[in-house]
Design a protein around this motif. Structure first.
Motif, PDB file in Angstrom:
ATOM      1  N   GLN A 174       0.846  -1.198   0.000  1.00 14.88           N
ATOM      2  CA  GLN A 174       0.000   0.000   0.000  1.00 14.88           C
ATOM      3  C   GLN A 174       0.885   1.253   0.000  1.00 14.88           C
ATOM      4  OE1 GLN A 174      -1.986  -1.176   3.566  1.00 14.88           O
ATOM      5  NE2 GLN A 174      -1.009   0.404   4.827  1.00 14.88           N
ATOM      6  N   ALA A 175       0.342   2.330  -0.602  1.00 17.14           N
ATOM      7  CA  ALA A 175       1.158   3.532  -0.802  1.00 17.14           C
ATOM      8  C   ALA A 175       1.640   4.123   0.525  1.00 17.14           C
ATOM      9  CB  ALA A 175       0.371   4.568  -1.592  1.00 17.14           C
ATOM     10  N   GLU A 176       0.782   4.127   1.530  1.00 16.90           N
ATOM     11  CA  GLU A 176       1.150   4.702   2.827  1.00 16.90           C
ATOM     12  C   GLU A 176       1.571   3.599   3.789  1.00 16.90           C
ATOM     13  OE1 GLU A 176       1.111   7.984   4.108  1.00 16.90           O
ATOM     14  OE2 GLU A 176       1.043   8.455   1.960  1.00 16.90           O
ATOM     15  N   PRO A 177       2.700   3.756   4.464  1.00 14.50           N
ATOM     16  CA  PRO A 177       3.072   2.730   5.438  1.00 14.50           C
ATOM     17  C   PRO A 177       2.203   2.813   6.689  1.00 14.50           C
ATOM     18  CG  PRO A 177       4.612   4.554   5.547  1.00 14.50           C
ATOM     19  CD  PRO A 177       3.668   4.865   4.407  1.00 14.50           C
ATOM     20  N   VAL A 178       2.044   1.677   7.365  1.00 13.41           N
ATOM     21  CA  VAL A 178       1.376   1.685   8.660  1.00 13.41           C
ATOM     22  C   VAL A 178       2.384   2.264   9.661  1.00 13.41           C
ATOM     23  CG1 VAL A 178       0.275   0.251  10.421  1.00 13.41           C
ATOM     24  CG2 VAL A 178       0.193  -0.453   8.012  1.00 13.41           C
ATOM     25  N   PRO A 179       1.977   3.261  10.452  1.00 16.76           N
ATOM     26  CA  PRO A 179       2.937   3.841  11.408  1.00 16.76           C
ATOM     27  C   PRO A 179       3.452   2.780  12.386  1.00 16.76           C
ATOM     28  CG  PRO A 179       0.930   5.150  11.295  1.00 16.76           C
ATOM     29  CD  PRO A 179       0.660   3.895  10.534  1.00 16.76           C
ATOM     30  N   ALA A 180       4.689   2.941  12.831  1.00 12.36           N
ATOM     31  CA  ALA A 180       5.281   1.994  13.783  1.00 12.36           C
ATOM     32  C   ALA A 180       5.914   2.761  14.927  1.00 12.36           C
ATOM     33  CB  ALA A 180       6.330   1.132  13.083  1.00 12.36           C
ATOM     34  N   ALA A 181       5.517   2.406  16.140  1.00 12.26           N
ATOM     35  CA  ALA A 181       6.051   3.072  17.326  1.00 12.26           C
ATOM     36  C   ALA A 181       7.551   2.796  17.453  1.00 12.26           C
ATOM     37  CB  ALA A 181       5.323   2.578  18.568  1.00 12.26           C
ATOM     38  N   ILE A 182       8.271   3.753  18.033  1.00  6.02           N
ATOM     39  CA  ILE A 182       9.697   3.572  18.277  1.00  6.02           C
ATOM     40  C   ILE A 182       9.855   2.774  19.569  1.00  6.02           C
ATOM     41  CG2 ILE A 182      11.922   4.767  18.498  1.00  6.02           C
ATOM     42  CD1 ILE A 182      10.349   5.664  15.997  1.00  6.02           C
ATOM     43  N   PHE A 183      10.713   1.780  19.553  1.00  2.02           N
ATOM     44  CA  PHE A 183      10.919   0.923  20.720  1.00  2.02           C
ATOM     45  C   PHE A 183      12.330   1.134  21.242  1.00  2.02           C
ATOM     46  CE2 PHE A 183      12.293  -3.412  22.234  1.00  2.02           C
ATOM     47  CZ  PHE A 183      11.573  -3.395  23.413  1.00  2.02           C
ATOM     48  N   ASP A 184      12.410   1.589  22.484  1.00  2.00           N
ATOM     49  CA  ASP A 184      13.729   1.791  23.068  1.00  2.00           C
ATOM     50  C   ASP A 184      14.080   0.587  23.935  1.00  2.00           C
ATOM     51  OD1 ASP A 184      16.079   2.686  24.081  1.00  2.00           O
ATOM     52  OD2 ASP A 184      15.201   4.214  25.393  1.00  2.00           O
ATOM     53  N   HIS A 185      14.944  -0.285  23.420  1.00  2.00           N
ATOM     54  CA  HIS A 185      15.256  -1.510  24.165  1.00  2.00           C
ATOM     55  C   HIS A 185      16.261  -1.266  25.291  1.00  2.00           C
ATOM     56  CE1 HIS A 185      18.940  -1.673  21.834  1.00  2.00           C
ATOM     57  NE2 HIS A 185      18.239  -1.617  20.728  1.00  2.00           N
ATOM     58  N   GLY A 186      16.944  -0.123  25.244  1.00  2.00           N
ATOM     59  CA  GLY A 186      17.821   0.239  26.359  1.00  2.00           C
ATOM     60  C   GLY A 186      19.134  -0.515  26.429  1.00  2.00           C
ATOM     61  N   ASP A 187      19.352  -1.494  25.538  1.00  2.00           N
ATOM     62  CA  ASP A 187      20.612  -2.251  25.548  1.00  2.00           C
ATOM     63  C   ASP A 187      21.681  -1.498  24.757  1.00  2.00           C
ATOM     64  OD1 ASP A 187      19.298  -4.177  26.929  1.00  2.00           O
ATOM     65  OD2 ASP A 187      19.009  -5.515  25.215  1.00  2.00           O
ATOM     66  N   ALA A 188      22.923  -1.880  24.967  1.00  2.00           N
ATOM     67  CA  ALA A 188      24.020  -1.322  24.166  1.00  2.00           C
ATOM     68  C   ALA A 188      23.815  -1.745  22.711  1.00  2.00           C
ATOM     69  CB  ALA A 188      25.349  -1.855  24.675  1.00  2.00           C
ATOM     70  N   PRO A 189      24.238  -0.879  21.757  1.00  2.00           N
ATOM     71  CA  PRO A 189      24.046  -1.222  20.351  1.00  2.00           C
ATOM     72  C   PRO A 189      24.735  -2.544  20.001  1.00  2.00           C
ATOM     73  CG  PRO A 189      24.825   1.037  20.584  1.00  2.00           C
ATOM     74  CD  PRO A 189      24.902   0.401  21.936  1.00  2.00           C
ATOM     75  N   LEU A 190      24.111  -3.302  19.119  1.00  2.61           N
ATOM     76  CA  LEU A 190      24.693  -4.561  18.682  1.00  2.61           C
ATOM     77  C   LEU A 190      25.999  -4.292  17.939  1.00  2.61           C
ATOM     78  CD1 LEU A 190      23.711  -7.546  18.833  1.00  2.61           C
ATOM     79  CD2 LEU A 190      23.044  -7.304  16.456  1.00  2.61           C
ATOM     80  N   PHE A 191      26.877  -5.228  17.982  1.00  4.51           N
ATOM     81  CA  PHE A 191      28.197  -5.173  17.329  1.00  4.51           C
ATOM     82  C   PHE A 191      29.123  -4.145  17.982  1.00  4.51           C
ATOM     83  CE2 PHE A 191      25.390  -6.262  13.508  1.00  4.51           C
ATOM     84  CZ  PHE A 191      25.526  -7.620  13.716  1.00  4.51           C
ATOM     85  N   LEU A 245      26.373  -1.481   8.382  1.00  7.25           N
ATOM     86  CA  LEU A 245      25.288  -0.566   8.038  1.00  7.25           C
ATOM     87  C   LEU A 245      24.341  -0.513   9.232  1.00  7.25           C
ATOM     88  CD1 LEU A 245      24.571  -1.872   4.406  1.00  7.25           C
ATOM     89  CD2 LEU A 245      26.212  -0.128   5.141  1.00  7.25           C
ATOM     90  N   VAL A 246      24.219   0.679   9.807  1.00  2.61           N
ATOM     91  CA  VAL A 246      23.405   0.847  11.011  1.00  2.61           C
ATOM     92  C   VAL A 246      22.132   1.592  10.626  1.00  2.61           C
ATOM     93  CG1 VAL A 246      23.351   1.778  13.359  1.00  2.61           C
ATOM     94  CG2 VAL A 246      25.519   1.004  12.375  1.00  2.61           C
ATOM     95  N   TYR A 247      21.011   1.011  10.966  1.00  7.46           N
ATOM     96  CA  TYR A 247      19.722   1.599  10.570  1.00  7.46           C
ATOM     97  C   TYR A 247      18.930   2.062  11.788  1.00  7.46           C
ATOM     98  CZ  TYR A 247      20.663  -1.329   6.396  1.00  7.46           C
ATOM     99  OH  TYR A 247      21.212  -1.945   5.303  1.00  7.46           O
ATOM    100  N   HIS A 248      18.848   3.358  11.989  1.00  3.65           N
ATOM    101  CA  HIS A 248      18.029   3.863  13.092  1.00  3.65           C
ATOM    102  C   HIS A 248      16.618   4.181  12.613  1.00  3.65           C
ATOM    103  CE1 HIS A 248      21.335   3.908  15.805  1.00  3.65           C
ATOM    104  NE2 HIS A 248      22.031   4.783  15.099  1.00  3.65           N
ATOM    105  N   HIS A 249      15.700   4.028  13.535  1.00  5.35           N
ATOM    106  CA  HIS A 249      14.299   4.326  13.248  1.00  5.35           C
ATOM    107  C   HIS A 249      13.853   5.403  14.229  1.00  5.35           C
ATOM    108  CE1 HIS A 249       9.872   2.802  13.817  1.00  5.35           C
ATOM    109  NE2 HIS A 249       9.913   3.848  13.020  1.00  5.35           N
ATOM    110  N   LYS A 250      13.578   6.610  13.700  1.00  2.29           N
ATOM    111  CA  LYS A 250      13.216   7.705  14.608  1.00  2.29           C
ATOM    112  C   LYS A 250      11.867   8.328  14.295  1.00  2.29           C
ATOM    113  CE  LYS A 250      17.808   8.770  16.255  1.00  2.29           C
ATOM    114  NZ  LYS A 250      19.018   9.578  16.140  1.00  2.29           N
ATOM    115  N   SER A 251      11.359   8.094  13.085  1.00  2.00           N
ATOM    116  CA  SER A 251      10.049   8.644  12.730  1.00  2.00           C
ATOM    117  C   SER A 251       9.035   7.508  12.654  1.00  2.00           C
ATOM    118  CB  SER A 251      10.134   9.352  11.372  1.00  2.00           C
ATOM    119  OG  SER A 251       8.875   9.317  10.727  1.00  2.00           O
TER     120      SER A 251
END
Lengths: 251, 426
Positions: free
Chosen positions: B60-77, B165-171
């Protein structure tokens, strides 16, 4: 140490009574043996004491140093000092033998409010104990019981016993599937653990294991009851005459 | 009027919502891909290849919004020395990224590589286009046409550290499309790491050309945002005596479709793909793999393990195609699920299609609960029910995790999985 009174047990799935009133006292420092023909309820007794699912206690009690065993989860029974050496040790792919043992040792310590064992201390101790049982480094690294021969599995059970230092050890048909050399090695491992404070219940079909692990008391079990109790000579009687005579005598 | 009618199809609605980057060497490949998307149309529910996974939220043209999840752990790798290239909701973050220069490799960004003579001109979209037969993968073609950015990696030697390649999700409403191309020269070796949720919806293509005797390692973690959705595509072609190893861990996510298309075209090549996923609730995870053996004495391995709980769904579609003449092929495929309760489901479609007569191919698919005998054995040694379950769950996943060659990376992935188990039991 271990006190079993009038224990009645039936299978949960079917309405079949397996134990029909077992009475047994194992004192600290003593080795008791239970012998009996196939299907007499020996293994059921070991499973019920260690807390396996599928059995229903319909009457009687079992306590370890006064603690009601039947009221505890299997892991709580282990922490209370009960150990079952399995007749058929379970293979667990993906779990390293060493990881498994360290998890178990520390889980029991934690449950008893003791401090966990450090990695270095653990390594030192397991290496020494494994050496006595001729368990090599490769067997420690491999997944639990995976690809172990019958003898290796039984030696691994004794290694666990040595590491966990239980108060009460139940050995369920530990001699099954062992050749003479392996049996000697296992018996040596068990004998090394015989101390004043520790009780043993050795379940076996044949007398030969008892040549190597000398019992103080021998019980004969049949049809869910202990029908005769005596000294080590009772085991020899079974060896020479089979169970038929004893069964006939009691009947 | 005619135009208004076109807009009615989901494919045209999607196309109308996107802007194609203009100019540069990729333009021809983008136009070609767009034409292919129009011919194929985006996936629909009735498509056989989408039988177990509903494509609508991906098409679908518009994505379904997705809440940001803060897992609180140190970044992987974090425990691994690496060259980081950071994208936030699909947009390159120069500030957070490391310098892109590293010996043995040249790295450019797709959006910044404007030279007409760029090496990637001959590769961009090529493996993707190749991978459209015999099964159409329209979302991958859509990506080739519209990807806003990506990384172009030319490996000429053996760089000293992995590229991450690090992918952050903020919006909460981001809709990202990235397209990466990796080219390994003869004898070159590189490790590519990817991690993070990337966006509310993420469409990604990774094309990897592995020359003779080159070695490519890939470890990916898809990010723990529960509501995130992703369609990922990995296309690779392997030369003689080359090696390709890709592992993906997925923890959470409302919709993940990971497609992997591998072609072994040189003799004695080896390709391993593995996945470990754990999820509960509305977690939906689909691994779709297509491996073509088109050379002699090649080996391929697919190892997929899924732990599902509380109504989660796992899907596996895996195919090994052995072409005529691809003798001495050794193909192995296993897909297994561990269902921690009765509400979860695992849908599997393993396939073998063999046109050579001297091959060894095996496949297996199982679905099961925790082994009660093993559980009792552990408990009888004093391990609590919860800890024993965790131990057995990690053990179940181990065969997949062991596909990662580097021990440090393997430990980091196991740490990620343990943390999911702890969170779950608390």
């Amino acid at each position: 140490m271990l006190s079993i009174k009038n224990l009645h047990v039936k299978l949960e799935e079917e309405d079949k009574q397996i134990l029909k009133g077992v009475d047994l006292e194992v004192e600290a420092g003593k080795v008791h043996a239970i012998m009996g023909p196939n299907g007499s309820g020996k293994s059921t007794l070991s499973y019920v004491l260690s807390g396996k699912d599928g059995y229903e206690v319909t009457d009687g009690s079992a306590t370890l140093e006064g603690n009601d065993l039947l009221d505890l989860e299997p892991e709580e029974r282990a922490a209370a000092g009960l150990f079952l050496a399995f007749q058929y040790p379970v293979e667990i792919p993906g779990v390293g033998n060493m990881t498994f043992l360290r998890t178990a040792v520390n889980a029991q310590r934690k449950a008893r409010g003791e401090e966990e064992m450090s990695a270095a201390d653990f390594l030192k101790e397991i290496r020494a104990k494994a050496k006595d049982l001729k368990i090599d480094a490769d067997m420690l690294k491999r997944p639990v019981n995976m690809g172990f021969s019958g003898g290796e599995k039984k030696r691994n059970e004794i290694l666990q016993m040595a590491m966990l230092e239980p108060k009460m050890c139940i050995l369920d048909e530990t001699d099954s599937g062992l050749d003479v050399d392996a049996m000697k090695l296992v018996a040596e491992g068990v004998n090394a653990l015989r101390t004043e404070g520790r009780g043993f219940l050795v379940i076996t079909h044949y007398q030969r294991l008892l040549d190597h692990i000398k019992p103080d008391v021998v019980h004969i079990m049949s049809d869910g009851r202990i029908i005769k109790t005596g000294g080590p000579e009772l085991a020899l009687e079974v060896e020479n005459n089979g169970y038929a005579d004893i069964l006939a005598e009691v009947a | 009027m005619a135009e208004a009618k076109l807009q009615e199809t989901p494919t045209e609605a999607m196309i109308a919502s996107l802007d194609m980057p203009q100019g540069g060497w990729a333009q021809a490949a983008r136009e070609d891909a767009l034409a292919r998307v129009r011919t194929m149309g985006l996936p629909q529910r009735r498509d056989e290849y989408w039988k177990f996974t509903r494509p609508d939220t991906l098409t679908q043209a518009e994505p379904v919004p997705a809440a940001i999840f803060d897992h609180g752990d140190a970044p992987l790798f974090d425990d691994t020395e690496r060259l980081r290239i950071v994208f936030v909701d699909g947009v390159f973050d120069a500030e957070a990224s490391d310098d892109l220069s590293l010996e043995g490799v040249s790295i450019d960004r797709l959006a910044a590589a404007n030279s007409d003579l760029h090496w990637a001109r001959d590769l961009y979209g090529k493996l993707e286009k190749n991978g459209q037969t015999p099964v159409a993968r329209p979302l991958a073609a859509l990506n080739t046409a519209y990807a806003s950015d990506g990384v172009l990696i030319h490996v000429t030697g053996t760089p000293s550290k992995p590229i991450n390649l690090v992918y952050h999700h903020k919006s909460e409403t981001s809709d990202a499309m990235l397209h990466h191309v990796v080219k390994l020269d003869k004898g070159a070796e590189v490790t590519l790491l990817e991690n993070g949720p990337a966006a509310a919806r993420f469409n990604t293509v990774l094309e990897v050309e592995v020359a003779d005797t080159a070695r490519f390692h890939h470890v990916r973690a898809q990010g723990r945002d529960h509501e995130r959705r992703a369609a990922t595509h990995l296309f690779t072609r392997l030369g003689t005596e080359s090696l390709f190893k890709s592992f993906t861990v997925t923890v959470n996510g409302a919709m993940t479709r990971n497609e992997c298309v591998i072609e072994l075209t040189g003799d004695d090549a080896s390709a391993h793909v593995a996945g470990a996923c754990v999820g509960d609730g509305d977690f939906h995870h689909d691994d779709t793999v297509f491996i073509t053996h088109d050379a002699v004495n090649c080996e391929s391995r697919q190892v997929y393990k899924k732990v599902l709980r509380n109504g989660a769904t796992g899907v596996f579609q895996g195919k090994i195609l052995v072409k005529e003449g691809a003798q001495k092929t050794d193909g192995y495929q296993i897909s297994q699920s561990l269902l921690l309760d009765g509400d979860s489901q695992f849908l599997a479609k393993p396939e073998l299609e063999i046109y050579a007569d001297d091959v060894a191919c095996s496949h297996g698919s199982t679905s099961g609960a925790i082994d009660e005998e093993a559980l009792f054995y552990l408990r009888a040694r004093g391990v609590s029910h919860a800890e024993a379950t965790d131990l057995l769950t990690l053990a179940f996943l181990a065969e997949a995790v062991e596909e990662i060659e580097a021990e440090g990376l393997r430990e980091e992935i196991n740490g990620r999985l343990s943390s999911w188990l702890e969170r779950r039991s608390s």
